[in-house]
Design an enzyme around this catalytic site. Structure first.
Site, PDB file in Angstrom:
ATOM      1  N   SER A   1     -10.919  -0.821   2.896  1.00 45.22           N
ATOM      2  CA  SER A   1     -10.221  -1.035   4.173  1.00 45.22           C
ATOM      3  C   SER A   1      -9.830   0.320   4.737  1.00 45.22           C
ATOM      4  O   SER A   1      -9.197   1.119   4.046  1.00 45.22           O
ATOM      5  CB  SER A   1      -8.950  -1.854   3.966  1.00 45.22           C
ATOM      6  OG  SER A   1      -9.251  -3.127   3.494  1.00 45.22           O
TER       7      SER A   1
ATOM      8  N   GLU B   1      -5.590   3.899   6.141  1.00 49.16           N
ATOM      9  CA  GLU B   1      -5.198   3.720   4.745  1.00 49.16           C
ATOM     10  C   GLU B   1      -5.543   4.951   3.888  1.00 49.16           C
ATOM     11  O   GLU B   1      -4.752   5.321   3.020  1.00 49.16           O
ATOM     12  CB  GLU B   1      -5.892   2.470   4.183  1.00 49.16           C
ATOM     13  CG  GLU B   1      -5.150   1.845   3.030  1.00 49.16           C
ATOM     14  CD  GLU B   1      -5.898   0.695   2.377  1.00 49.16           C
ATOM     15  OE1 GLU B   1      -6.934   0.944   1.737  1.00 49.16           O
ATOM     16  OE2 GLU B   1      -5.439  -0.436   2.496  1.00 49.16           O
TER      17      GLU B   1
ATOM     18  N   ARG C   1       0.825  -1.224   0.000  1.00 46.23           N
ATOM     19  CA  ARG C   1       0.000   0.000   0.000  1.00 46.23           C
ATOM     20  C   ARG C   1       0.857   1.271   0.000  1.00 46.23           C
ATOM     21  O   ARG C   1       0.529   2.261   0.659  1.00 46.23           O
ATOM     22  CB  ARG C   1      -0.947   0.035   1.202  1.00 46.23           C
ATOM     23  CG  ARG C   1      -2.011  -1.021   1.216  1.00 46.23           C
ATOM     24  CD  ARG C   1      -3.000  -0.856   0.077  1.00 46.23           C
ATOM     25  NE  ARG C   1      -4.149  -1.722   0.241  1.00 46.23           N
ATOM     26  CZ  ARG C   1      -4.205  -2.994  -0.168  1.00 46.23           C
ATOM     27  NH1 ARG C   1      -3.176  -3.519  -0.798  1.00 46.23           N
ATOM     28  NH2 ARG C   1      -5.286  -3.716   0.032  1.00 46.23           N
TER      29      ARG C   1
END
Ligand code: EPU
Length: 345
Positions: A245, A341, A168
């Protein structure tokens, strides 16, 4: 010198972020051509204006109004650019929506992106946080990209190694660059292997294919399995606003991981190549009692505790409050610090 007519003022962003949070941008421009970026970059009225590059708004927490210029990447186009003995090279404009782009590659018989179907957002945003799901990361299929550098006014090409992809993460996120609106990713080229092999090591995917007695799946069949899993677990942002998420899966050192397993033997864990261990944030949040629990209009989704949902009328402040409550409880219970995130604007 006035701003061009295509720069919108006081633009409503509430329908332009998938968490449906309220907020306005002082200035907003749909970008379909790099010439617009060159013009904005040199415009005397914008010399001190903050910038933010927006794709599909699916990884964004809007914290009220933004007193700057939003560059919404809206260029379109996708094509096969090259082919060699090993791969197809497919290029798409940054403004293309990710999921229809993946479906189009599959319709053309170019497998390789099927594990990443149904991820919200745009092609141009996909390298920024190196989107990933079900055993595949964007980095595995990435070839190169073009970005317009707002600092220099040049079009810059990034090869795979230039992007410093990690879980990520990419160079486009380092040092808050994505918050400064430096690079505007205008197109991305993918390398899709001719010697295609299904990636089915992820438990849910294997189970879904087994349930349909699919032994040697095609790219389409893997895509169908992933779509079925995602539709079961993840809320559709059109129906229940969310940003996927909400936290990254935390990666801890080997010793911390050992200490945690001693206390919680059933904790899911994924050893990493460097010896560290990735934990499942969804599991930690569920164990901390937050699955299906809300604070005000914001909750953690009842079927996937890692997904924060706006149950109606939430603001960025409500999201922050719920986020901090979840982080505090997970930290108290497990000593693990969750990192969000999405990007906060
Ligand atoms: N789990 C729970 N309770 C929950 C949710 C998960 O116990 O409420 C457990 C599961 O049982 C499983 C483990 O946690 O043992 C992992 O769960 P899951 O397979 O659902 O994946 P995830 O770690 O929650 C990650 C990605 C997703 C991606 C899936 C599939 C991150 C932050 N998230 O989720 O990506 O789709 O794996 O590969 O890495 C996104 O980034 O927005 C996203 C949706």
């Amino acid at each position: 010198m006035n701003l061009p007519a295509w720069v919108e003022r006081h633009a409503d962003l509430s329908s332009r972020n998938t968490l449906a949070l309220p907020g306005r941008a002082a200035l907003y421009a749909d970008i379909t051509d790099a010439a617009q970026l060159a013009l904005l970059r040199e415009h005397p009225m914008l010399a001190r204006t903050r910038r933010f590059v927006l794709g599909g708004g699916s990884n964004l927490v809007l914290d009220g109004d933004f007193d700057g210029l939003v560059l919404h990447v809206a260029n379109r186009g996708r094509r096969l650019v090259a082919e060699d003995a090993d791969a197809w090279y497919v290029n798409a404009a940054g403004g293309e929506s990710w999921h229809p782009f993946v479906l189009w590659t599959l319709e053309n018989g170019w497998g390789g992106l099927e594990n990443l179907v149904l991820i919200p957002g745009t092609v141009g945003a996909s390298p920024v946080q190196n989107i990933g799901a079900y055993g595949l990361e964007l980095a595995d299929r990435f070839h190169s990209l073009t970005a317009f550098d707002m600092a220099t006014g040049a079009a810059v090409r990034f090869e795979r190694n230039d992007c410093r992809f990690a879980y990520r993460d990419s160079i486009f996120k380092r040092d808050g660059q994505h918050l400064e609106g430096r690079y505007v990713i205008t197109d991305v080229t993918f390398r899709l292997p001719k010697n295609w092999l299904p990636i089915t090591r992820y438990g849910d995917v294997a189970a879904e294919l087994d349930a349909h007695k699919t032994k040697a799946p095609s790219p389409q069949q893997v895509a169908e399995a992933v779509i079925a899993i995602r539709q079961r677990k993840l809320p559709d942002p059109e129906l229940l606003p969310n940003a996927g998420s909400f936290f990254q899966n935390p990666i801890v050192d080997a010793e911390s991981a050992r200490n945690l397993f001693a206390l919680h033997p059933r904790m899911p864990h994924y050893p990493q190549a460097d010896g560290r261990v990735k934990l499942a944030a969804g599991w930690l949040i569920e164990q901390a009692g937050w699955k299906g629990r809300s604070l005000g209009p914001v909750g953690m989704y009842e079927k996937q505790a890692l997904v924060l949902v706006n149950q109606g009328g939430a603001t960025g402040t409500d999201v922050r409050r719920a986020m901090e409550a979840v982080r505090t409880e997970v930290s108290t219970r497990f000593g693990v610090q969750l990192v969000p995130e999405p990007v906060f604007l």
